[in-house]
Design an enzyme around this catalytic site. Structure first.
Site, PDB file in Angstrom:
ATOM      1  N   GLU A 206      39.548 -48.369  70.779  1.00  0.00           N
ATOM      2  CA  GLU A 206      40.469 -47.605  69.941  1.00  0.00           C
ATOM      3  C   GLU A 206      40.595 -46.133  70.326  1.00  0.00           C
ATOM      4  O   GLU A 206      40.362 -45.232  69.501  1.00  0.00           O
ATOM      5  CB  GLU A 206      40.068 -47.734  68.463  1.00  0.00           C
ATOM      6  CG  GLU A 206      40.124 -49.163  67.954  1.00  0.00           C
ATOM      7  CD  GLU A 206      39.939 -49.299  66.461  1.00  0.00           C
ATOM      8  OE1 GLU A 206      40.318 -50.335  65.914  1.00  0.00           O
ATOM      9  OE2 GLU A 206      39.412 -48.341  65.824  1.00  0.00           O
ATOM     10  N   GLU A 387      38.776 -57.083  67.162  1.00  0.00           N
ATOM     11  CA  GLU A 387      38.330 -56.712  65.813  1.00  0.00           C
ATOM     12  C   GLU A 387      39.331 -57.252  64.808  1.00  0.00           C
ATOM     13  O   GLU A 387      40.545 -57.154  65.009  1.00  0.00           O
ATOM     14  CB  GLU A 387      38.217 -55.187  65.617  1.00  0.00           C
ATOM     15  CG  GLU A 387      37.000 -54.544  66.225  1.00  0.00           C
ATOM     16  CD  GLU A 387      36.890 -53.063  65.883  1.00  0.00           C
ATOM     17  OE1 GLU A 387      37.354 -52.663  64.786  1.00  0.00           O
ATOM     18  OE2 GLU A 387      36.345 -52.309  66.698  1.00  0.00           O
TER      19      GLU A 387
END
Length: 489
Positions: A206, A387
């Site tokens: 991320e 995720e």
């Protein structure tokens, strides 16, 4: 029954800073995040919770217990990271041929002599302990994705308190090309040390969150908390360069696939008249980044250029997805609307009448299908869902959330997308960054006082999925929106 291909793997993802600390000798105080969450001014301002990571779930000391539970759950894949600051807690000599005045880092020279020189500075105790962890993981038949960076930077590269105060004369993290050079060297070194245990690599987790929340969404409590669009752009430019140079560094010592893991939202129009807003939001939040590391197209200043040294630096895409973002067209562009997606009241319902989590995130599984199929249609690179999960201490919504999102992965595969695994966030509760221990994402509940792990009902549901490679008939009813009535009392 919704069956997955035999090669498809179910597993989990976790991060070092969030999970490792909590047992004697596990503390890692040499990171920007550690300094950030201990800072009294940040605590006083409410930017951070006051919870401390050294009281965490204790994976560093109790990794075998975590792995025991994963094995009992039937999990076959794990994504973990090495904490940069554990391996190199102290400053390294400046890289050869490093010139900080140059904005573009087109090459970082890495050879065996350089790797041997880095080896002299590495913390051997930490290296050996990570090897023990990874060997135990592999001994249980788990496929292993090693991620190089999951947010904390060594303090010698980033002092977030100085930057927050506007002092850029010290270590400034991703604002400096020094961090680009060092990340390339670190990534090559880690691949050199652990390639015998690794199946695939990811450079970063991320990166868009790091550049976005650190310099724009400063109320989020993410370091360095310095509000500046210009510095956010500079950080993201350097992060893109760092990924490309890390990709090259890993490939210099390994033939294994190298991907990147990205935070995704499914952009949804408020009305049919807002489809242009969706396209703009996707370009601003997703495609610009991947066009840079796949096609070499990047904006420098106000100029769009093509850099061959960035092109083709990606083998696979890691998709992190939690909820959607609803957008509306405006005269000057678009806006994201509150009351949907991440912008909801906690433990309530969204404006669409959908339940929300402990974090106030809306239940919207069909967005995962949207994200996966759009990536596939644009780039044709294989993917993992790296995720996906929900903050839900009571485990009321998680069984529904889990089955509903796994079903959307099944839909995407049936639509032609090459998705090779689903990694839930996470196996056990952990330290949720600025929110501390209040947000519990685990299939396993952690007693932070005793470090004991308890199975939530959703862990049993996930075991049913993982051991059968399918959403079986017995749990198919969970592929639905959780009943919202109890949430209103």
């Amino acid at each position: 029954m919704y069956s997955f291909p035999n090669s498809f793997r179910f597993g989990w993802s976790q991060a070092g800073f969030q999970s490792e600390m909590g047992t004697p000798g596990s503390e890692d105080p040499n990171t920007d995040w550690y300094k950030w969450v201990h800072d009294p001014e940040n605590m006083a301002a409410g930017l951070v919770s006051g919870d401390l990571p050294e009281n965490g779930p204790g994976y560093w000391g109790n990794y075998k217990t975590f792995h025991d539970n994963a094995q009992k759950m039937g999990l076959k894949i794990a994504r973990l990271n090495v904490e940069w600051s554990r391996i190199f807690p102290n400053p390294l000599p400046r890289p050869q041929n490093f010139d900080e005045s140059k904005q573009d880092v087109t090459e970082v020279e890495i050879n065996e002599n350089e790797l041997k020189r880095l080896d002299e500075y590495a913390n051997k105790d930490a290296l050996n302990h990570y090897r023990e962890i990874f060997k135990d993981l592999k001994s249980r038949g788990l496929y292993f994705i090693l991620n190089m960076y999951h947010w904390p930077l060594p303090l010698w590269l980033h002092d977030p308190i100085r930057v927050r105060r506007g002092d850029f004369t010290g270590p400034s993290g991703w604002l400096s090309t020094r961090t680009v050079y060092e990340f390339a060297r670190f990534s090559a070194y880690i691949a050199w040390k652990f390639d015998d245990l690794v199946d695939e690599y990811s450079t970063m987790n991320e990166p868009n969150v790091v550049g976005g929340l650190g310099y724009v969404g400063v109320k989020s409590g993410f370091p360095p908390g310095y509000l500046s669009f210009e510095l956010s752009r500079r950080a993201m430019y350097n992060i893109i360069q760092a990924h490309a140079r890390a990709y090259d560094g890993i490939k210099s010592v390994s033939k294994k696939p190298v991907g990147i893991i990205y935070a995704n939202s499914s952009f949804q129009p408020l009305t049919d008249k807002d489809m242009e807003a969706v396209e703009m939001a996707e370009n601003d939040n997703r495609w610009w980044f991947f066009d840079a590391i796949i096609r070499g197209e990047i904006t420098r200043g106000n100029e769009k250029i093509v850099r061959d040294d960035l092109k083709g630096r990606l083998d696979w895409i890691g998709v992190n997805y939690y909820t959607r973002t609803v957008v509306k067209r405006t005269e000057k562009g678009y806006v994201s609307l509150g009351g949907y997606g991440h912008g909801c009241e906690r433990n309530s319902v969204s404006l669409a009448g959908l339940p929300t989590s402990d974090f106030g995130w809306e239940f919207f599984p069909e967005g995962l299908y949207d994200v996966l199929t759009k990536y596939w249609n644009r780039y044709h690179l294989y993917m993992y869902v790296t995720e996906n999960g929900i903050a839900d201490d009571a485990d009321y919504q998680r069984p529904y959330y889990l089955v509903s999102h796994v079903y959307q992965v099944h839909r995407a595969i049936n639509s032609g997308a090459d998705v090779r695994g689903y990694l839930h966030w996470s196996l056990a509760d952990n330290y949720e960054w600025a929110s501390g221990f209040s947000m519990r994402f685990g299939l396993l509940k952690v007693d932070y006082n005793t470090k004991r792990l308890y199975w939530r009902p959703s862990a049993l549901v996930y075991r049913e999925i993982a051991t059968n490679g399918a959403i079986t008939d017995e749990i198919e009813h969970l592929n639905s929106v959780p009943p919202v009535k109890p949430l209103r009392h």
